[in-house]
Design a protein around this motif. Structure first.
Motif, PDB file in Angstrom:
ATOM      1  N   PRO A   1      10.027  55.048  21.270  1.00 44.45           N
ATOM      2  CA  PRO A   1       8.924  55.958  21.575  1.00 44.45           C
ATOM      3  C   PRO A   1       9.313  57.050  22.565  1.00 44.45           C
ATOM      4  O   PRO A   1      10.255  56.879  23.342  1.00 44.45           O
ATOM      5  N   CYS A   2       8.577  58.134  22.521  1.00 42.87           N
ATOM      6  CA  CYS A   2       8.740  59.185  23.531  1.00 42.87           C
ATOM      7  C   CYS A   2       8.613  58.512  24.891  1.00 42.87           C
ATOM      8  O   CYS A   2       9.509  58.610  25.712  1.00 42.87           O
ATOM      9  N   SER A   3       7.507  57.779  25.083  1.00 45.68           N
ATOM     10  CA  SER A   3       7.269  57.120  26.365  1.00 45.68           C
ATOM     11  C   SER A   3       7.002  55.640  26.183  1.00 45.68           C
ATOM     12  O   SER A   3       6.340  55.234  25.221  1.00 45.68           O
TER      13      SER A   3
ATOM     14  N   SER B   1      13.026  65.253  16.498  1.00 39.30           N
ATOM     15  CA  SER B   1      11.634  65.120  16.944  1.00 39.30           C
ATOM     16  C   SER B   1      11.257  66.278  17.864  1.00 39.30           C
ATOM     17  O   SER B   1      10.208  66.899  17.698  1.00 39.30           O
ATOM     18  N   HIS B   2      12.137  66.565  18.849  1.00 41.52           N
ATOM     19  CA  HIS B   2      11.804  67.641  19.791  1.00 41.52           C
ATOM     20  C   HIS B   2      12.101  69.019  19.223  1.00 41.52           C
ATOM     21  O   HIS B   2      11.524  70.007  19.672  1.00 41.52           O
ATOM     22  N   ILE B   3      13.001  69.129  18.273  1.00 43.65           N
ATOM     23  CA  ILE B   3      13.213  70.437  17.626  1.00 43.65           C
ATOM     24  C   ILE B   3      11.973  70.771  16.799  1.00 43.65           C
ATOM     25  O   ILE B   3      11.366  71.828  16.957  1.00 43.65           O
TER      26      ILE B   3
ATOM     27  N   VAL C   1      15.715  59.759  17.522  1.00 46.27           N
ATOM     28  CA  VAL C   1      14.428  60.048  16.885  1.00 46.27           C
ATOM     29  C   VAL C   1      13.317  59.275  17.596  1.00 46.27           C
ATOM     30  O   VAL C   1      13.484  58.097  17.929  1.00 46.27           O
ATOM     31  N   GLU C   2      12.182  59.956  17.795  1.00 45.22           N
ATOM     32  CA  GLU C   2      11.062  59.274  18.440  1.00 45.22           C
ATOM     33  C   GLU C   2      10.277  58.455  17.418  1.00 45.22           C
ATOM     34  O   GLU C   2       9.849  58.978  16.388  1.00 45.22           O
ATOM     35  N   SER C   3      10.135  57.184  17.731  1.00 41.14           N
ATOM     36  CA  SER C   3       9.438  56.285  16.817  1.00 41.14           C
ATOM     37  C   SER C   3       8.471  55.422  17.635  1.00 41.14           C
ATOM     38  O   SER C   3       8.823  54.920  18.706  1.00 41.14           O
TER      39      SER C   3
ATOM     40  N   SER D   1       2.209  60.485  24.586  1.00 38.39           N
ATOM     41  CA  SER D   1       2.912  61.777  24.678  1.00 38.39           C
ATOM     42  C   SER D   1       3.563  62.052  23.325  1.00 38.39           C
ATOM     43  O   SER D   1       3.949  61.120  22.614  1.00 38.39           O
ATOM     44  N   ASP D   2       3.677  63.314  22.985  1.00 36.96           N
ATOM     45  CA  ASP D   2       4.352  63.751  21.744  1.00 36.96           C
ATOM     46  C   ASP D   2       3.882  63.013  20.478  1.00 36.96           C
ATOM     47  O   ASP D   2       4.688  62.634  19.622  1.00 36.96           O
ATOM     48  N   ALA D   3       2.570  62.831  20.359  1.00 35.54           N
ATOM     49  CA  ALA D   3       2.028  62.064  19.230  1.00 35.54           C
ATOM     50  C   ALA D   3       2.394  62.681  17.870  1.00 35.54           C
ATOM     51  O   ALA D   3       2.731  61.964  16.927  1.00 35.54           O
TER      52      ALA D   3
END
Ligand code: PEP
Ligand code: MN
Length: 351
Positions: free
Chosen positions: A21-23, A198-200, A224-226, A235-237
Motif C-alpha cells: 500500500p501507499c500507506s 502508480s505515481h507516474i 507498485v501500490e497495492s 492516501s493515493d486511493a
C-alpha cells in the motif's frame, strides 16, 4: 559509483516486483494486503509510514507504530519489507526495527541537505537503498542523491523512476519523461532501475501500460501500490490496485529479451512517441485557448482575422525556430497550418 544492488553477474529475472500500500493504515490492512501479495509470489513488501504530503491536513502516516506491522509481515510471510525515510530519525528507527530496504521519496531526493543527513545516518549500515527521482526533471540531482548514499558506504543502490512534476496536470500525475531514466541507464549502467507506474500515472488504469513500457525499455523492476481495498485507501486511493489485479497485470506483461530491448532504435522511437504525445497535448491546449479568444471576439463583435497579429506570429515563430536550429520556412509552414485550424475553429463559434 558501482552499485552492487544485484549480486555480480546475477541479475534476477525481470521484473523484480515491490508491492504494497501507499500507506500502512492499520495492522489489519497491512496484513490483509501482504498475505495475498505473498501468496502470489511477491517477495518485497512496501508501505509508507511517514508520508510527505503536498498540503497540510492530509494523512501523514502512522509513524513508528507501523514499523511493528512491517515486522509482523516479515515474520508471517517471509517477505522483505521496505519503507520511505525522509529524516535521520526515520533512518535510526528503521535500522532499529530491522527494516530490510529503504526508499527515499521524490521530495527528499530534491533536497541535498536532507539527502546528506540521511546518508550520514546510514553510515555503517548495510541494506539496499532505492532512490526515487527528484520531483523536478534534473538527472544530476538524482545521481547526486545516489552518490551521497554511495559515499556513506552503502553500495546496494537502485533508482526508482516515478515521473516528474508539471504545473499543467494532463494524462499523467507525473510526466514519465522516459529520456531521463534512459540517460541514467547510459551514464550508470550498473544501477538497477525500478519503475513506479502508480505515481507516474496517478490512476490505476495506467499501471499496465506504463509497466509494459518500462519493461520494453529494459527496466529491472516495478514498485507498485497495492491495497486490499483501494477505494478506501487513506492516501493515493485512485492509483492503487488489489493484489489480485496486480497479479493479473503482471501476468500480462510481455518481457522481451535484453538484446531486443537495448536495441537503440526502439528506445529512440519511445522518445519520439513521447515527443509527439507532448506536442499533441500542447496543440490541444492551444486550440482550447484559441476558442476562448474566439468567444471573446464574438462577444465583442471583433473580426476573427487580425492580420497584424497573424504576420507577427509567423515572423516570430520563424525566428524562434531558427534560433532552435530549425528551418524558418518549415516553421512558418507549420504555424500557417495551426493558424488556419485556429481560424476555422473560431469561425465555427459564429455558426
Ligand atoms: C510513495 O511511494 O508513496 C511516495 C510518497 O512516492 P513519491 O516520493 O514518489 O511521491
Ligand atoms: Mn503513494
Amino acid at each position: 559509483m558501482n552499485s552492487t544492488f544485484f549480486p555480480e553477474g546475477a541479475r534476477p529475472e525481470r521484473p523484480v516486483v515491490i508491492a504494497g500500500p501507499c500507506s500502512a493504515e492499520t495492522l489489519e490492512q497491512v496484513m490483509a494486503t501482504a498475505r495475498p501479495l505473498s501468496d502470489r509470489g511477491i517477495r518485497i513488501f512496501r508501505a509508507g509510514i511517514w508520508k510527505p504530503r503536498t498540503k497540510p491536513g492530509g494523512f501523514e502516516g502512522v509513524g513508528v507504530e507501523g514499523l511493528a506491522w512491517l515486522k509482523a509481515v516479515k515474520q508471517e510471510t517471509g517477505m522483505q519489507v521496505a519503507t520511505e525515510v525522509a529524516t535521520a530519525k526515520h533512518v535510526y528507527e528503521c535500522l532499529k526495527a530491522g527494516i530490510d530496504m529503504l526508499w527515499i521519496g521524490a521530495r527528499t531526493t530534491a533536497n541535498p541537505f536532507a539527502m546528506q543527513e540521511i546518508a550520514d545516518a546510514l553510515q555503517g549500515a548495510d541494506l539496499p537503498i532505492l532512490v526515487k527521482n527528484p520531483v523536478s526533471p534534473d538527472l544530476d540531482l538524482w545521481i547526486g542523491a545516489m552518490e551521497r548514499i554511495y559515499n556513506a558506504g552503502l553500495h546496494r543502490i537502485a533508482a526508482i523512476h516515478r515521473g516528474f512534476s508539471s504545473y499543467d496536470k494532463k494524462l499523467y500525475r507525473n510526466l514519465p519523461q522516459w529520456h531521463i531514466p534512459i540517460e541514467l541507464r547510459r551514464r550508470l549502467p550498473e544501477v538497477p532501475i525500478f519503475c513506479d507506474p502508480s505515481h507516474i500515472g496517478g490512476k490505476r488504469e495506467l499501471i499496465a501500460s506504463l509497466s509494459q513500457q518500462a519493461m520494453d525499455l529494459g527496466f529491472d523492476g516495478l514498485i507498485v501500490e497495492s491495497h486490499c481495498d483501494p477505494d478506501c485507501a487513506w492516501s493515493d486511493a485512485s492509483q492503487q490496485v488489489t493484489p489480485e489485479v496486480l497479479d493479473y497485470i503482471l501476468n500480462l506483461l510481455v518481457i522481451r529479451s535484453e538484446t531486443q530491448t537495448t536495441e537503440p532504435l526502439s528506445q529512440l522511437r519511445k522518445q519520439i512517441d513521447e515527443c509527439d504525445n507532448n506536442l499533441m497535448q500542447e496543440l490541444a491546449k492551444r486550440m482550447r485557448i484559441s476558442r476562448e479568444i474566439g468567444t471573446f471576439k464574438k462577444e465583442h463583435d471583433m473580426t476573427i482575422l487580425q492580420t497584424g497579429r497573424y504576420s507577427e506570429i509567423l515572423e516570430q515563430r520563424g525566428q524562434r525556430g531558427e534560433q532552435l536550429g530549425m528551418d524558418a520556412g518549415f516553421i512558418k509552414k507549420v504555424w500557417e497550418a495551426i493558424h488556419e485550424e485556429s481560424v476555422r475553429q473560431q469561425l465555427e463559434l459564429l455558426k
